[in-house]
Motif scaffolding. Structure first.
Motif, short mmCIF file in Angstrom:
data_model
loop_
_atom_site.label_atom_id
_atom_site.label_comp_id
_atom_site.label_asym_id
_atom_site.label_seq_id
_atom_site.Cartn_x
_atom_site.Cartn_y
_atom_site.Cartn_z
N SER A 116 -2.27 3.33 -9.49
CA SER A 116 -2.72 4.44 -8.67
C SER A 116 -3.94 5.11 -9.29
O SER A 116 -4.04 5.23 -10.50
CB SER A 116 -1.58 5.48 -8.54
OG SER A 116 -2.05 6.65 -7.92
N ALA A 141 -3.89 5.56 1.63
CA ALA A 141 -5.28 5.17 1.86
C ALA A 141 -6.25 6.27 1.44
O ALA A 141 -7.44 6.02 1.32
CB ALA A 141 -5.50 4.86 3.34
N LEU A 176 -6.01 -3.96 2.18
CA LEU A 176 -4.91 -3.04 1.87
C LEU A 176 -5.38 -1.62 1.60
O LEU A 176 -4.61 -0.67 1.76
CB LEU A 176 -4.15 -3.55 0.64
CG LEU A 176 -3.44 -4.89 0.76
CD1 LEU A 176 -2.80 -5.25 -0.59
CD2 LEU A 176 -2.37 -4.86 1.84
N GLU A 177 -6.61 -1.44 1.17
CA GLU A 177 -7.04 -0.16 0.62
C GLU A 177 -7.00 0.99 1.63
O GLU A 177 -6.86 2.14 1.24
CB GLU A 177 -8.47 -0.27 0.06
CG GLU A 177 -9.52 -0.52 1.13
CD GLU A 177 -10.93 -0.46 0.58
OE1 GLU A 177 -11.44 0.66 0.50
OE2 GLU A 177 -11.50 -1.50 0.23
N CYS A 178 -7.12 0.69 2.91
CA CYS A 178 -7.11 1.75 3.91
C CYS A 178 -5.74 1.89 4.58
O CYS A 178 -5.63 2.46 5.67
CB CYS A 178 -8.19 1.52 4.96
SG CYS A 178 -9.84 1.72 4.31
N GLY A 179 -4.71 1.40 3.94
CA GLY A 179 -3.35 1.60 4.39
C GLY A 179 -3.14 1.18 5.83
O GLY A 179 -3.38 0.02 6.20
N PHE A 203 -5.87 -2.77 -6.00
CA PHE A 203 -4.92 -3.74 -5.45
C PHE A 203 -5.11 -5.12 -6.07
O PHE A 203 -4.19 -5.93 -6.08
CB PHE A 203 -5.08 -3.82 -3.93
CG PHE A 203 -4.80 -2.52 -3.23
CD1 PHE A 203 -3.53 -2.24 -2.76
CD2 PHE A 203 -5.78 -1.56 -3.08
CE1 PHE A 203 -3.24 -1.04 -2.13
CE2 PHE A 203 -5.52 -0.35 -2.45
CZ PHE A 203 -4.24 -0.09 -1.98
N CYS A 218 0.68 0.20 -4.72
CA CYS A 218 -0.64 0.70 -5.16
C CYS A 218 -1.10 1.86 -4.28
O CYS A 218 -1.00 1.79 -3.05
CB CYS A 218 -1.67 -0.43 -5.12
SG CYS A 218 -1.24 -1.83 -6.18
N SER A 236 0.84 -1.19 0.00
CA SER A 236 0.00 0.00 0.00
C SER A 236 0.87 1.24 0.00
O SER A 236 1.88 1.32 0.71
CB SER A 236 -0.90 0.00 1.25
OG SER A 236 -1.48 1.28 1.43
N ASP A 242 -11.84 1.01 -4.77
CA ASP A 242 -10.60 0.93 -4.00
C ASP A 242 -9.97 -0.48 -4.03
O ASP A 242 -8.77 -0.62 -4.32
CB ASP A 242 -10.84 1.35 -2.55
CG ASP A 242 -11.39 2.76 -2.44
OD1 ASP A 242 -11.49 3.44 -3.48
OD2 ASP A 242 -11.73 3.18 -1.32
N PHE A 261 2.79 1.08 6.24
CA PHE A 261 1.67 0.66 5.40
C PHE A 261 1.79 -0.84 5.12
O PHE A 261 2.91 -1.37 5.05
CB PHE A 261 1.65 1.45 4.10
CG PHE A 261 1.26 2.89 4.24
CD1 PHE A 261 0.65 3.36 5.40
CD2 PHE A 261 1.49 3.79 3.21
CE1 PHE A 261 0.29 4.69 5.53
CE2 PHE A 261 1.13 5.12 3.33
CZ PHE A 261 0.53 5.58 4.49
N GLU A 284 -4.29 4.44 -3.24
CA GLU A 284 -5.69 4.83 -3.23
C GLU A 284 -5.74 6.26 -2.71
O GLU A 284 -5.30 6.52 -1.59
CB GLU A 284 -6.49 3.88 -2.32
CG GLU A 284 -7.98 3.86 -2.62
CD GLU A 284 -8.68 5.16 -2.33
OE1 GLU A 284 -9.07 5.84 -3.30
OE2 GLU A 284 -8.83 5.51 -1.16
#
Length: 450
Positions: A81, A10, A205-208, A177, A32, A7, A173, A232, A34
């Motif tokens: 990204s 986020a 992973l999307e919210c770091g 990933f 990646c 990540s 989101d 992350f 977000e």
């Protein structure tokens, strides 16, 4: 060997250094990012309307790329990204600029994935608003922007076309990933078992840092080591979609069953039916196992066939808000704040304020829980009085700031007033949701080279 996906952020305002750390020490195949909240694109559209020179992509694009590109180029880490916002092409050209600035070899491909913006055609495809059931046509004349949540498939296509870096507009989101998993392992888009597992890992992973201890830490109840140095996350993904969630060694934070569970259900209304553009994820079958320090294995996330529609966010102009704040401290602070509220309510009548809604909150007493705040709580030693009004015109909204400025010299004793600033009055952009058929969205991939 497992695919290593890290990540990089986020959301737009996320910290920069953990992404640099992942690029340099994460031994990643993919990094990646977000960078969008629900209102990010509409805010970008509003800013573009006010300032035509605004490029329309992540305002931290330069900061992020200048930090992570050296590490990614050294290892051959690919980047996916959604920093393109309303201008993926412009963002991609800027990435090419940084590649050249950093002395990268010629021929590195940067793909811009566009097609999510359907502002001009949304009313041709959307029928009903999900929030209140009104026809989407009720928004006609007020629409600022409309964007569909695309899935992983156009990113996978860009990677197949040789892109080392993929920059998109609005993409869901988890799909950001998951696209590397689909590309590297050759998963079919309709293989909902694997795609379901991959989307579940993407959701982790999307919210770091939320899965490494961020937004989890609660002193005395859920302590997290060195929370000022949260890394992350990194997912080590196998070809069947199972994965180990980890992070760079010797960094702050924690990865354990509890942090993973909290993120697993974050913003998930129905754990058995988490709808994404790629698949419907079922988290109820998931198995979690701690297999080492800061290492949790995730298996058996299930997937169901994807829906025939895609979600669309529709941003609309909905008037203006006038907002300001002033302060009281010491004994009697609440008593003075209550009198100040009475004074303002009477003065709003004198200036004939035309507002659809007016709120006066005492921050520290009832600003968050409002009417359900406990009545018998101790009087706070400090109170901030927040005043906000929703109006149809900017001129009416500006009356809030003008009356509160007056409190500095014609209000209650010991009123603390901050210096006025222009943000006291701002445009309100409401966000509505609808569905459109998949066929209405046509992704466009444009390739650039260093």
């Amino acid at each position: 060997m497992a695919l290593r996906i890290g990540s990089g952020s986020a959301w737009w305002g996320d910290r920069l250094e953990p992404a640099k750390l992942n690029a340099e020490q994460g031994d990643l195949d993919y990094l990646c990012f977000e960078t969008m909240a629900e209102a990010t694109i509409s805010a970008a559209q509003v800013r573009k309307r006010r300032d035509p020179s605004f490029p329309g992509y992540d305002t931290y694009l330069d900061d992020r790329m200048s930090r992570v590109l050296p590490g990614c180029l050294k290892r051959g880490t690919k980047i996916v990204s959604n920093q393109g916002w309303i201008n993926p092409e412009g963002a991609s050209e800027r990435v090419v600029h940084w590649l050249r600035e950093l002395g990268a070899p010629k021929g590195i491909k940067v793909a811009a994935v566009n097609g999510s913006l359907i502002t001009d055609t949304v009313l041709d495809h959307a029928d009903t608003l999900m929030e209140d059931g009104r026809p989407a046509s009720a928004l006609k004349g007020s629409i600022v922007s409309a964007e569909a949540y695309m899935g992983a498939e156009p990113i996978v296509q860009a990677l197949k076309d040789g892109a080392q870096i993929v920059i998109t507009g609005r993409v869901a989101d988890p799909s950001i990933f998951m696209a590397p998993m689909m590309h590297e392992y050759g998963w079919d888009a309709l293989d909902h078992a694997r795609v379901g597992h991959g989307n579940g890992i993407g959701h982790l992973l999307e919210c770091g840092a939320q899965v490494t201890g961020g937004y989890f830490c609660d002193p005395g109840f859920k302590d997290v080591p060195d929370p000022w140095d949260l890394a992350f996350p990194i997912a080590e993904v196998e070809s069947d979609g199972s994965a180990v969630i980890s992070k760079v060694k010797n960094t702050g934070g924690a990865i354990n069953i509890r942090t993973v569970k909290e993120q697993l259900f974050y913003e998930v209304h129905d754990p058995a039916n988490y709808i994404t553009p790629d698949v419907v994820v079922d988290f109820t079958t998931t198995d979690l196992e701690e297999i080492g320090h800061d290492r949790v294995r995730v298996t058996n996330i299930s997937g169901k066939p994807r829906t025939p529609t895609l979600k669309v966010s529709i941003a609309c102009h909905e008037g203006f808000i006038g907002e300001d704040m002033f302060f009281y401290a010491g004994p009697g602070a609440l008593r003075r704040a209550e009198l100040a509220k009475k004074i303002l309510e009477e003065r709003f009548k004198i200036v004939n304020l035309k507002a659809e809604d007016v709120r006066v909150d005492f921050v520290g007493l009832n600003a968050i829980h409002a009417g359900v705040s406990p009545k018998d709580q101790p009087e706070p030693y400090e109170i901030a009085v927040r005043v906000a009004a929703r109006t149809k015109t900017r001129e009416e909204a500006m009356k809030i700031g003008r009356e509160i400025d007056g409190m500095a010299v014609s209000g209650v004793a010991m009123t603390g007033k901050r210096v006025p600033h222009q943000d006291r009055t701002r445009e309100i952009i409401g966000v509505w949701s609808s569905l459109v058929a998949r066929e209405a969205i046509k992704p466009v991939i444009t390739m650039y080279e260093s």
